[in-house]
Write a protein that holds these residues in place. Sequence first.
Motif, mmCIF file in Angstrom:
data_model
loop_
_atom_site.group_PDB
_atom_site.id
_atom_site.type_symbol
_atom_site.label_atom_id
_atom_site.label_comp_id
_atom_site.label_asym_id
_atom_site.label_seq_id
_atom_site.Cartn_x
_atom_site.Cartn_y
_atom_site.Cartn_z
ATOM 1 N N THR A 28 0.830 -1.214 0.000
ATOM 2 C CA THR A 28 0.000 0.000 0.000
ATOM 3 C C THR A 28 0.858 1.255 0.000
ATOM 4 O OG1 THR A 28 -1.634 -1.230 1.276
ATOM 5 C CG2 THR A 28 -1.876 1.163 1.201
ATOM 6 N N PHE A 29 1.930 1.236 0.758
ATOM 7 C CA PHE A 29 2.818 2.397 0.807
ATOM 8 C C PHE A 29 3.482 2.622 -0.549
ATOM 9 C CE2 PHE A 29 6.865 4.470 1.659
ATOM 10 C CZ PHE A 29 6.469 5.536 2.447
ATOM 11 N N ILE A 30 3.906 1.553 -1.195
ATOM 12 C CA ILE A 30 4.546 1.702 -2.509
ATOM 13 C C ILE A 30 3.551 2.264 -3.513
ATOM 14 C CG2 ILE A 30 5.638 0.432 -4.394
ATOM 15 C CD1 ILE A 30 6.771 -1.477 -2.334
ATOM 16 N N ARG A 31 2.307 1.812 -3.450
ATOM 17 C CA ARG A 31 1.289 2.353 -4.366
ATOM 18 C C ARG A 31 1.017 3.814 -4.076
ATOM 19 N NH1 ARG A 31 -2.839 -2.872 -4.201
ATOM 20 N NH2 ARG A 31 -1.585 -4.233 -5.558
ATOM 21 N N THR A 32 1.066 4.195 -2.816
ATOM 22 C CA THR A 32 0.900 5.612 -2.468
ATOM 23 C C THR A 32 2.015 6.451 -3.083
ATOM 24 O OG1 THR A 32 -0.147 4.961 -0.391
ATOM 25 C CG2 THR A 32 0.674 7.218 -0.558
ATOM 26 N N ILE A 33 3.234 5.953 -3.007
ATOM 27 C CA ILE A 33 4.371 6.657 -3.621
ATOM 28 C C ILE A 33 4.156 6.785 -5.125
ATOM 29 C CG2 ILE A 33 6.829 6.435 -4.163
ATOM 30 C CD1 ILE A 33 6.485 7.357 -1.378
ATOM 31 N N GLN A 34 3.727 5.701 -5.761
ATOM 32 C CA GLN A 34 3.514 5.743 -7.211
ATOM 33 C C GLN A 34 2.434 6.747 -7.575
ATOM 34 O OE1 GLN A 34 2.810 1.492 -7.755
ATOM 35 N NE2 GLN A 34 4.701 1.322 -8.926
ATOM 36 N N THR A 35 1.382 6.829 -6.763
ATOM 37 C CA THR A 35 0.307 7.781 -7.043
ATOM 38 C C THR A 35 0.805 9.217 -6.922
ATOM 39 O OG1 THR A 35 -1.293 6.178 -6.183
ATOM 40 C CG2 THR A 35 -2.010 8.473 -6.385
ATOM 41 N N ARG A 36 1.601 9.485 -5.912
ATOM 42 C CA ARG A 36 2.095 10.849 -5.718
ATOM 43 C C ARG A 36 3.100 11.248 -6.793
ATOM 44 N NH1 ARG A 36 1.165 13.143 -0.666
ATOM 45 N NH2 ARG A 36 0.104 11.782 0.818
ATOM 46 N N LEU A 37 3.825 10.284 -7.324
ATOM 47 C CA LEU A 37 4.854 10.594 -8.336
ATOM 48 C C LEU A 37 4.340 10.395 -9.758
ATOM 49 C CD1 LEU A 37 7.949 8.901 -6.650
ATOM 50 C CD2 LEU A 37 7.308 11.304 -6.602
ATOM 51 N N ARG A 38 3.048 10.242 -9.909
ATOM 52 C CA ARG A 38 2.498 9.937 -11.220
ATOM 53 C C ARG A 38 2.667 11.077 -12.207
ATOM 54 N NH1 ARG A 38 -3.230 8.039 -10.265
ATOM 55 N NH2 ARG A 38 -3.319 10.172 -9.500
ATOM 56 N N ASP A 39 2.652 12.313 -11.720
ATOM 57 C CA ASP A 39 2.706 13.481 -12.615
ATOM 58 C C ASP A 39 4.126 13.904 -12.951
ATOM 59 O OD1 ASP A 39 -0.034 13.538 -12.531
ATOM 60 O OD2 ASP A 39 -0.100 14.929 -10.823
ATOM 61 N N ARG A 40 5.110 13.199 -12.487
ATOM 62 C CA ARG A 40 6.491 13.553 -12.808
ATOM 63 C C ARG A 40 6.775 13.309 -14.278
ATOM 64 N NH1 ARG A 40 11.228 11.834 -8.532
ATOM 65 N NH2 ARG A 40 10.647 13.182 -6.818
ATOM 66 N N MET A 41 7.434 14.277 -14.892
ATOM 67 C CA MET A 41 7.838 14.135 -16.288
ATOM 68 C C MET A 41 9.298 13.697 -16.312
ATOM 69 S SD MET A 41 5.079 14.865 -17.841
ATOM 70 C CE MET A 41 5.675 14.980 -19.514
ATOM 71 N N GLU A 42 9.532 12.415 -16.532
ATOM 72 C CA GLU A 42 10.881 11.877 -16.483
ATOM 73 C C GLU A 42 10.946 10.633 -17.337
ATOM 74 O OE1 GLU A 42 11.317 11.246 -12.354
ATOM 75 O OE2 GLU A 42 9.945 9.551 -12.262
ATOM 76 N N SER A 43 12.162 10.198 -17.611
ATOM 77 C CA SER A 43 12.354 8.999 -18.418
ATOM 78 C C SER A 43 12.087 7.764 -17.562
ATOM 79 C CB SER A 43 13.787 8.945 -18.960
ATOM 80 O OG SER A 43 14.703 8.837 -17.892
#
Length: 1840
Positions: free
Chosen positions: A1784-1799
């Motif tokens: 759950t914590f890893i999914r939370t991190i992924q959700t928060r970093l979803r808008d990052r524009m990166e390779s």
Amino acid sequence: MAASELYTKYARVWIPDAEEVWKSAELVKDYKPGDGLLRLQLEEGQEIEHKLDPKTQNLPHLRNPDILVGENDLTALSYLHEPAVLHNLKVRFIDSKLIYTYCGIVLVAINPYETLPIYGTDIINAYSGQNMGDMDPHIFAVAEEAYKQMARDERNQSIIVSGESGAGKTVSAKYAMRYFATVSGSASEANVEEKVLASNPIMESIGNAKTTRNDNSSRFGKYIEIGFDKRYHIIGANMRTYLLEKSRVVFQADEERNYHIFYQLCASSHLPELKTLKLGGANDFHYTKQGRNPVIDGVDDAKEMSNTRQAFTLLGINESYQMGLFQILAAILHLGNVEIKDRDADSCIIPPNNGHLTAFCELMGVTYQDMSHWLCHRKLKTATETYIKTTPKIQAVNSRDALAKHIYAKLFNWIVDHVNQALHSTVKQHSFIGVLDIYGFETFEINSFEQFCINYANEKLQQQFNMHVFKLEQEEYMKEQIPWTLIDFYDNQPCINLIESKMGILDLLDEECKMPKGSDDSWAQKLYNTHLKTCALFEKPRMSNRAFIIQHFADKVEYQCEGFLEKNKDTVNEEQINVLKASKFDLLVELFRDEEKATTPTGPTTGKRMLSVRPDKGRPNQASKEHKKTVGLQFRNSLHLLMETLNATTPHYVRCIKPNDYKHAFTFDPKRAVQQLRACGVLETIRISAAGFPSRWTYQEFFSRYRVLMKQKDVLADRKLTCKNVLEQLVQDPDKYQFGKTKIFFRAGQVAYLEKLRADKLRAACIRIQKTIRCWLARKKYLRMKNASITIQRYVRGHQARRLAKFLRRTRAAIIIQKYQRMYVERTRFRRKKAAALAMQCILRAYMARQNYNRLLREHKTVLIQKMVRGWLARQWYKRTLQAIVYLQCCVRRMRAKRELKKLKIEARSVEHYKKLNIGMENKIMQLQRRVDEQNKENRTISERLTSLESSHTVETERLKKEVGRLRTAEDEAKANANKVTSLLEELARLRQELATTQKDKKVIEDWAEKYRDEMEQMVAELKEQNGLLKNEKEDLNRLIQEQSQQMTEKMQRALQEETQQLENDLNEERSRYQNLLTEHLRLEERYDDLKESISVAVPKPGHRRTDSTHSSNESESTYMSEFAESEEGSRAGEDMTRGGDMSTFLKMQKRVTELEQEKHSLQNELDRREEQFQRARARDDEEHKKARSAELEYESLKRQELESENKKLKHNLNEMRQLLSGNAGANTSAPGSPAYKVLLDQLNASNEELEVRKDEVLILRSQLVSHKEAMQHKETMTEPMSHPEDLRKMKDAGEMTQAYLGLKDTNRLLESQLQMQRRSHDNEVEVLRGELQSMKEENNRQQQLLAQNLQLPPEARIEASLQHEITRLTNENLEMLNTDDPGKIRLYRINVLKRMIDLMEQLEKQDKTVRKLKKQLKVFAKKIGELEVGQVENVSPGQTVDEPIRPVNIPRREKDFQGMLEYKKEDELKLVKNLILELKPRGVAVNLIPGLPAYILFMCLRHADYVNDDQRVRSLLTCTINSIKKILKKRGDDFETVSFWLSNTCRFLHCLKQYSGDEQFMKHNSTKQNEHCLSNFDLAEYRQVLSDLAIQIYQQLIKCMENILQPMIVSGMLEHETIQGVSGVKPTGLRKRTSSIADEGTYTLDSILRQLNSFHSTMCQHGTDPELIKQVVKQQFYIIGAVTLNNLLLRKDMCSWSKGMQIRYNVSQLEEWLREKNLMNCGAKETLEPLIQAAQLLQVKKKTDEDAEAICSMCNALTTAQIVKVLNLYTPLNEFEERVSVTFIRTIQTRLRDRMESPQLLMDTKMIYPVTFPFNPSSLALETIQIPTSLNLSFLTRV
């Protein structure tokens, strides 16, 4: 140890479960021997009772500690059993998203059904060269192990990939081949992997089909051998196929499809070239519609057909062959639609004119009659006769289907042969790596002959696998010298014997096939009679007499006997084959050309599925025997051949697992997983490992891990003895462990027991630490509370006393305040009443006065209005009366005129009146004639006057027009005044009405005034309050506006910084691309040289070629490419003489070099363009001014260049004359006073005068250019936008802000309009300037011609000619300006004349200075001549007489004046390069001599070549220097000292070329003497670019050399070595060797890295490397360290722990300390370590709540989302007290970093090299002071 010690309360166990296979539970009560049940509590909280088997009393499996869960290797688990393996795989797959896991020597790969970014080139580079156990499990690790063993052991390798359909076998094999093609260094040359990938669409289209389990299931097995040469580069490949499922051609189950190629053909039937195939939709053919689902979701069959055709073309199968293949495939479809009807019970017939049979015959080129006949008949042969017999319908249909399958199998084999031909190489194969992609173990509800063959093959493979595992185990025990005891493991040889031995199942099947009336039932009875009682692995089902059961290694399988015989025979009607052989279709004939040699027998069949084995090339004399072999026999022979191949290689195993049947991403079905684990042999590997000693520790690892269990007295110097003593105390049973040479071997479960003891010890220690700390905290809290309470009491009592005193003072003060307040209130009330009375009186009196005044004013205005109205009425009456009188007069006069007219008309009609009129008419005519003449004279006079007055009339007309306009304006004003009168009258009437209304409202207003007064007073009070509020709001608004302005300023600054950063990034990117191209160019150049050398060695050259060396010095071609051009000529000569060699690679390399050169030039242009854009962005405002000045600057620059060139020539002539003078000093002919001497002296003086004149002109022009440049810069600085902060606080309200905004908008509009006007004017000026520029160019040409003519004249005549030309030019310009009427041109001409006068005056002053200088020089020469005379007199012999007296002369002694040049002979050039470059030892030069000495020597030699104006010597020296540096770097490129030395010298040589080039931008740092040493004859800007490219190549070679040295140290020193001892302990390891974190001898530590960095830094400093360049090198070093460390951290689960994060941060701090010591903190090296620092911090921070997630997201800005998630997934606790990161914590991190524009790239690019720059670094060393040491052997050089 006893079970009662393990099965205690809170122990966790595994119990069977119907849904999840195994379920975890916890003991609620201790187990005691003899108990029949266990009290358990499930994870959901439910308590249950687990009954034990009363017979076996087997306890449930124990669960491993959480610390061991998620291990990379399943054999690292302490408890090795099925639930532990399943749980470990599930945790890795679901929680950590890891699809690869080791199981001993097996790689278990779980299909994720999702594309993962773990197969890129960066991942390949990370795994290349690594040991298999050092990195996380991966298919690349297996491929690297195979490649490494092939190169190390000189033994062929095999990778066996097995698994169910849809498990990912083909993808795994493809990635393995991609790895081989990449690491072997031949991906860009051999292209084998590309060819294999190109064959994939073909093999998938003809060999893959949709099944219920997989949409793209491979229905055949393949073994691909990838061949390598002696250097282990890929040279070719070969493919062998197995088990083609031919029965799918004629039958498909529900929801399945035929092979893809048929549906692709049907989807492309609309194409024009396929119209002749007469195809339709897939539902129109029997062979493609049986599955009732001809479409696959998401697959476009037409597009796939296009890909298949492109693949055919890539592999060399041309268009005609492709159409032939499609023709055969279409014929198979038509054959399936041929309808066969019953004629009677024993015969059948095909209806005449059957359309599909007709299409089949046309496509196959056979006759309709023959094919229709033999489809319904067969031929029987006896010993004497041959019979033709009809066949029933069922046999005819089976015969038709058998023919279709046979044709398809032939076509499949033909395509495979051609694919192999495309992959074949002519180079001899040295070794190979085979990749086997074959079916895994299969079991279905109905199992037939196909499943039997597949499972038989898997039995053989499993036997080979078991033997290999057993062998490795035995080798490990023998290596460690442990007593070898036979491990009991499952041997499936009995099962293999049951199948393939004599009287086995296959043997009985072949025997039954030979029987005339053999059947499946009789064969089944033979099996029962032969094996039922003799073999325990063979069983008979209870409810069936036509099936049998075999106990395979994975499971029991029940086979149905129906169809075994027919499928084993696999016969085809020979007459049908003969009909096809007689075809006119060439491709079909080619397919059946070797029919008699084929290994596939022919004959009719009735089975649903058929198998085909890839045919072997048999000998012709065995054709008849091979023709009669059954399918089972052929398959057994092919399998034996495959096993022989595998046994001759070293196998590597990959087991692919299908996690679920629904193709859901990262969804794990335990039932399906366990079924496949049992079938693929993973559990058998576990069982073999568990039977021995699965857990293995080195002594050092064991000591480090379990040091906490030892007492201080138990720790000895000998680690081995220490471990033995401790183990004897901890584990009482000596059979539970064994001591080897380097490792300790443990039985299963012992590591878990030791971990339990360790955890108990740590828990007890933690409890004691907690107790002590809590006691200390409680006492500290008590003491703090006691002191606080005393302090509070003291302050409270003091506070109360102060409150009482304050109360008494306030009471007394309140009484006094009341007294004065009451007095003030009464006084205020009296004053208010008094002021009110006075105000009322004043207002009333003023009101009465105003009323009286208004009354008088109205009366006065009324009288005035009456007067005006009465006057207006009188005037109106007078005007009407006057108009009436005039009208009456007109009427009377009109009446009288009519009467007179009537009377005259009557008289005119009478004759007498006519006569009277004619009297005197003639006289009147004569008079009129005279009058006409007079009028003509007057007319001429008037016309002359008119002509004279016409001009004045025009002027008067203009004046009158203006006057008329003014009068019209006055008339309009008069009309407007008239209208005003009327409006005033109307206004008067309205005012009267308003007066009456006002009088009525007067009283109302008076009444309202009193009320209004009261309201106003109240309103004033409210307005005061609102005013205060508005002031506050105003202040708030001002503050807000100020903040907003500050924010906007900061925002603009940030935007400017971002834009600047973006431009810098683009520039760095272009530099990086350019430098990468230089690297590629260097590599290709080296490759080209190697090829040329190999060609020259292979074919000796009879002669040599010379290159033309007669190029002029003005050529613009780069000498750097001349060597390459010569190499091309040499290569062409080699090609002419080399006939039999393989030149394709050579030509390809030549073409590639040319392309790279073009790309290099394009990138250089692009780089220049980007830099120009960058500069243009900063100087956009003054571009118009630069354009306006461009013509003048161009003219002046051209003139300066001409003067400089003439100056150089004059200096050269001067030097020659000086040498001539000095050389003839001793001759009598040149004595003073001689004629020759005077001539020389005159020439010398003239040359000096001309030289000084030219010098002055050059200086004048340069000063003008500098002044222009400064003026332009000044304008640029003046026109830069200035930021004037507005003082917004001066605005009084929001209205002023609005007005200011509107004003700004208006200002902007005005400025915009002005800008447009300026643009238009600018365009006009540009056109004018262009015309002037053209005229200036023409003038320039004339000036050049004149200059050339003047230079040919003697010096005395040059000045006169110049003056004469100037006078002529000025005269012409004056005449031209007199003829023009344009005042602007005249003004511009005057300005130019003034400028020229000023220039002439300045030149005159320069001429005066020159005269003075020349006089001084004459004095010096006179002095020298006197000294020369004295020397000659002294040299006279005694016998000679001297006429002139000898004057005494003092001879001063002075030092020789060196010019900083070195002279050498042409033939010494090679010796110079050899001694100074090729044979120079950098160590001696760096220690004993000045830094950069070779560069200084080379430049001084170059200066001399420039001084003597020898272009050939300059070109030769530079070219030879560059080539020699390349040669020495190629020879010793792996020596860091050599590369660093020549990088420093190349940069110094480049700086010297810039410093002494004569460019002002480089000369401003020089001394006066250094400026005198500048190059005078040649512009070496092109060579500076060549040297810059060479420096870039050397820098990149230095980085690679440095990387090769650092690479082995980084992982060991930064990750594996424990810099802080005791912080972390190693975890249990599996069979794979893991790199220990304890430093052994020979391992690298952080100190090793720091020592190496010190060595690099000191070497570069000794060589005199530029400080800025050292900073760039250090930055690159730290980037490599950070990138390699982070990449390994991301690929190693055992390194992702809290303690490892602390180690990394400590190591990074040591690196930062090193930077501080070297004063390199500002070089950007620390920033390159930021991703590694953040990864270490990520390992240490809390990872539980949402706040932690937010902190991680803000902290890890240098890491990508993929890297953050990867670290969190890999995070592994080293102790039980740590917790794993939840999903759950890893999914939370992924959700928060979803808008990052990166390779999405996971790993950092370790091959990335920052673009290097070489900032100009001038040297203060004077060239004339440099001394050449004798150790360099350069005595042939002469100082000048």
